[in-house]
Design a protein around this motif. Structure first.
Motif, mmCIF file in Angstrom:
data_model
loop_
_atom_site.group_PDB
_atom_site.id
_atom_site.type_symbol
_atom_site.label_atom_id
_atom_site.label_comp_id
_atom_site.label_asym_id
_atom_site.label_seq_id
_atom_site.Cartn_x
_atom_site.Cartn_y
_atom_site.Cartn_z
ATOM 1 N N VAL A 32 1.000 -1.339 0.174
ATOM 2 C CA VAL A 32 0.111 0.059 0.052
ATOM 3 C C VAL A 32 0.836 1.248 0.064
ATOM 4 O O VAL A 32 0.763 2.238 -0.664
ATOM 5 N N VAL A 33 1.863 1.314 0.839
ATOM 6 C CA VAL A 33 2.811 2.420 1.156
ATOM 7 C C VAL A 33 3.570 2.544 -0.371
ATOM 8 O O VAL A 33 3.733 3.854 -0.775
ATOM 9 N N ALA A 34 3.826 1.377 -1.126
ATOM 10 C CA ALA A 34 4.800 1.753 -2.249
ATOM 11 C C ALA A 34 3.859 2.226 -3.490
ATOM 12 O O ALA A 34 4.243 3.101 -4.027
ATOM 13 N N THR A 158 2.224 -17.132 -2.667
ATOM 14 C CA THR A 158 1.666 -17.482 -3.915
ATOM 15 C C THR A 158 1.080 -16.223 -4.608
ATOM 16 O O THR A 158 1.173 -16.109 -5.807
ATOM 17 N N ASP A 159 0.399 -15.549 -3.928
ATOM 18 C CA ASP A 159 -0.454 -14.490 -4.636
ATOM 19 C C ASP A 159 0.494 -13.436 -5.241
ATOM 20 O O ASP A 159 0.094 -12.776 -5.982
ATOM 21 N N VAL A 160 1.805 -13.485 -4.943
ATOM 22 C CA VAL A 160 2.664 -12.572 -5.388
ATOM 23 C C VAL A 160 2.642 -12.533 -7.103
ATOM 24 O O VAL A 160 2.851 -11.902 -7.838
ATOM 25 N N LYS A 161 2.505 -13.934 -7.587
ATOM 26 C CA LYS A 161 2.554 -14.150 -8.778
ATOM 27 C C LYS A 161 1.474 -13.667 -9.745
ATOM 28 O O LYS A 161 1.648 -12.998 -10.782
ATOM 29 N N TYR A 162 0.129 -13.496 -8.787
ATOM 30 C CA TYR A 162 -0.841 -12.705 -9.667
ATOM 31 C C TYR A 162 -0.556 -11.264 -9.901
ATOM 32 O O TYR A 162 -1.057 -10.718 -10.927
ATOM 33 N N LEU A 163 -0.012 -10.427 -8.935
ATOM 34 C CA LEU A 163 0.493 -9.001 -9.230
ATOM 35 C C LEU A 163 1.568 -9.011 -10.255
ATOM 36 O O LEU A 163 1.415 -8.089 -11.219
ATOM 37 N N GLY A 164 2.251 -10.272 -10.336
ATOM 38 C CA GLY A 164 3.419 -10.019 -11.612
ATOM 39 C C GLY A 164 2.645 -10.374 -12.655
ATOM 40 O O GLY A 164 3.083 -9.724 -13.615
ATOM 41 N N TYR A 165 1.603 -11.312 -12.950
ATOM 42 C CA TYR A 165 1.085 -11.282 -14.328
ATOM 43 C C TYR A 165 0.265 -9.865 -14.578
ATOM 44 O O TYR A 165 0.208 -9.676 -15.759
ATOM 45 N N CYS A 166 -0.291 -9.306 -13.683
ATOM 46 C CA CYS A 166 -0.836 -8.219 -13.813
ATOM 47 C C CYS A 166 0.043 -7.005 -14.330
ATOM 48 O O CYS A 166 -0.262 -6.350 -15.386
ATOM 49 N N GLN A 167 1.165 -7.137 -13.686
ATOM 50 C CA GLN A 167 2.139 -5.983 -14.144
ATOM 51 C C GLN A 167 2.798 -6.360 -15.654
ATOM 52 O O GLN A 167 2.919 -5.650 -16.520
ATOM 53 N N ILE A 168 3.146 -7.592 -15.918
ATOM 54 C CA ILE A 168 3.220 -8.046 -17.406
ATOM 55 C C ILE A 168 2.625 -7.634 -18.338
ATOM 56 O O ILE A 168 2.660 -7.285 -19.452
ATOM 57 N N ILE A 169 1.080 -8.064 -18.258
ATOM 58 C CA ILE A 169 0.110 -7.621 -19.120
ATOM 59 C C ILE A 169 -0.109 -6.179 -19.248
ATOM 60 O O ILE A 169 -0.256 -5.823 -20.663
ATOM 61 N N LEU A 170 0.044 -5.334 -18.368
ATOM 62 C CA LEU A 170 -0.163 -3.730 -18.425
ATOM 63 C C LEU A 170 0.971 -3.482 -19.101
ATOM 64 O O LEU A 170 0.958 -2.471 -19.911
ATOM 65 N N GLY A 171 2.191 -3.903 -18.823
ATOM 66 C CA GLY A 171 3.355 -3.382 -19.718
ATOM 67 C C GLY A 171 3.371 -3.579 -21.309
ATOM 68 O O GLY A 171 3.712 -2.889 -21.836
ATOM 69 N N ILE A 172 2.885 -4.916 -21.347
ATOM 70 C CA ILE A 172 2.569 -5.348 -22.869
ATOM 71 C C ILE A 172 1.707 -4.310 -23.440
ATOM 72 O O ILE A 172 1.850 -4.068 -24.873
ATOM 73 N N PHE A 173 0.601 -4.409 -22.773
ATOM 74 C CA PHE A 173 -0.689 -3.329 -23.285
ATOM 75 C C PHE A 173 0.005 -1.992 -23.622
ATOM 76 O O PHE A 173 -0.298 -1.494 -24.700
ATOM 77 N N SER A 174 0.737 -1.516 -22.789
ATOM 78 C CA SER A 174 1.166 -0.091 -22.771
ATOM 79 C C SER A 174 2.144 0.098 -23.983
ATOM 80 O O SER A 174 2.373 1.277 -24.421
ATOM 81 N N MET A 175 2.923 -0.941 -24.503
ATOM 82 C CA MET A 175 3.731 -0.964 -25.682
ATOM 83 C C MET A 175 2.814 -0.455 -26.843
ATOM 84 O O MET A 175 3.357 0.055 -27.615
ATOM 85 N N PHE A 176 1.597 -0.610 -27.015
ATOM 86 C CA PHE A 176 0.861 -0.146 -28.135
ATOM 87 C C PHE A 176 0.123 1.407 -27.844
ATOM 88 O O PHE A 176 -0.697 1.748 -28.729
ATOM 89 N N VAL A 195 -4.130 -2.028 -4.435
ATOM 90 C CA VAL A 195 -4.905 -2.971 -4.322
ATOM 91 C C VAL A 195 -4.441 -4.532 -3.767
ATOM 92 O O VAL A 195 -4.880 -5.084 -2.937
ATOM 93 N N TYR A 196 -3.298 -4.856 -4.258
ATOM 94 C CA TYR A 196 -2.633 -6.106 -3.956
ATOM 95 C C TYR A 196 -2.175 -5.832 -2.388
ATOM 96 O O TYR A 196 -2.522 -6.932 -1.721
ATOM 97 N N GLY A 197 -1.830 -4.800 -2.054
ATOM 98 C CA GLY A 197 -1.485 -4.750 -0.483
ATOM 99 C C GLY A 197 -2.553 -4.886 0.550
ATOM 100 O O GLY A 197 -2.659 -5.428 1.327
ATOM 101 N N MET A 200 -3.650 -8.469 0.587
ATOM 102 C CA MET A 200 -2.649 -9.203 1.374
ATOM 103 C C MET A 200 -2.994 -9.060 2.862
ATOM 104 O O MET A 200 -2.667 -9.764 3.643
ATOM 105 N N HIS A 201 -3.196 -7.600 3.271
ATOM 106 C CA HIS A 201 -3.140 -7.145 4.599
ATOM 107 C C HIS A 201 -4.425 -7.796 5.353
ATOM 108 O O HIS A 201 -4.479 -8.388 6.400
ATOM 109 N N VAL A 202 -5.432 -7.831 4.358
ATOM 110 C CA VAL A 202 -6.682 -8.695 5.042
ATOM 111 C C VAL A 202 -6.632 -10.047 5.022
ATOM 112 O O VAL A 202 -7.040 -10.733 6.137
ATOM 113 N N LYS A 203 -5.915 -10.673 4.105
ATOM 114 C CA LYS A 203 -5.874 -12.141 3.936
ATOM 115 C C LYS A 203 -4.907 -12.676 5.058
ATOM 116 O O LYS A 203 -5.007 -14.022 5.601
#
Length: 205
Positions: A32-34, A158-176, A195-197, A200-203
């Protein structure tokens, strides 16, 4: 009664194995802070553009000169330092609260796995800077950061990978949509982190 004790023992063993093989003290609040730091930085950069007479949302492709890009790199580095420092503080406090060591063999493996794609991405971005291909830097940072998160997932939550997938998809999308890197950067490093933070804080609180 014996059956109940048996399942409790299995649960305890599973918990011990997870603690020994995964770094589970990542704090959702650090995300959240980041994210907030990234959004504040993006807003600050917008006013830097205004100072330079650039209307970022005028609908044209935004391409910036080397001097302005250097200033943006400094701002980005400051945001990174704030995110890393706050992440360490929150994570250290959570580790202490849970009676876990923050620095052990698992942490070392996590950092190495996370650093490989991140360092590679950093040098890749330096190459883009060197060749004045500034519009590709924001997409590259998102993609390589996402790859680092997906790689590090094996040693942490394990939840970290979902944030990673979102970042990758967003980065590829931004190329256009070159020239709108600030918007995608704010969404990826700002909104997605918050959102991720919070999740994770609640979970895992």
């Amino acid at each position: 009664m014996e059956s109940k004790n048996y399942y409790e023992d299995l649960s305890h063993i599973r918990s011990m194995m997870e603690r020994s093989s995964r770094f589970i003290s990542l704090s959702g609040l650090s995300g959240v802070v980041a994210g907030l730091a990234a959004i504040v930085g993006a807003v600050y950069v917008y006013f830097v553009f205004k100072r330079e007479g650039i209307d970022y949302f005028d609908g044209d492709r935004n391409i910036f000169g080397p001097s302005l890009v250097k200033e943006l790199v400094i701002i980005g580095t400051a945001i990174l330092l704030v995110a890393v420092f706050s992440g360490y503080i929150f994570t250290a406090n959570k580790s202490k609260k849970n009676g876990l060591k923050i620095w052990d063999a698992t942490t070392k493996r996590l950092l190495i796995t996370f650093a490989v794609p991140l360092v590679a991405g950093g040098f890749f971005c330096l190459g883009l800077l060197y060749h004045h291909l500034f519009v590709f830097i924001a997409p590259a940072t998102l993609v390589f950061y996402g790859l680092a998160l997906v790689s590090a997932e094996r040693y942490t939550l394990t939840d970290v990978k979902y944030l990673g997938y979102c970042q990758i998809i967003l980065g590829i999308f931004s190329m256009f949509f070159l020239g709108w890197g600030l918007v995608f950067w704010a969404i990826g490093f700002g909104v997605l982190h918050i959102v991720y933070g919070m999740i994770m804080h609640v979970k895992y609180k």
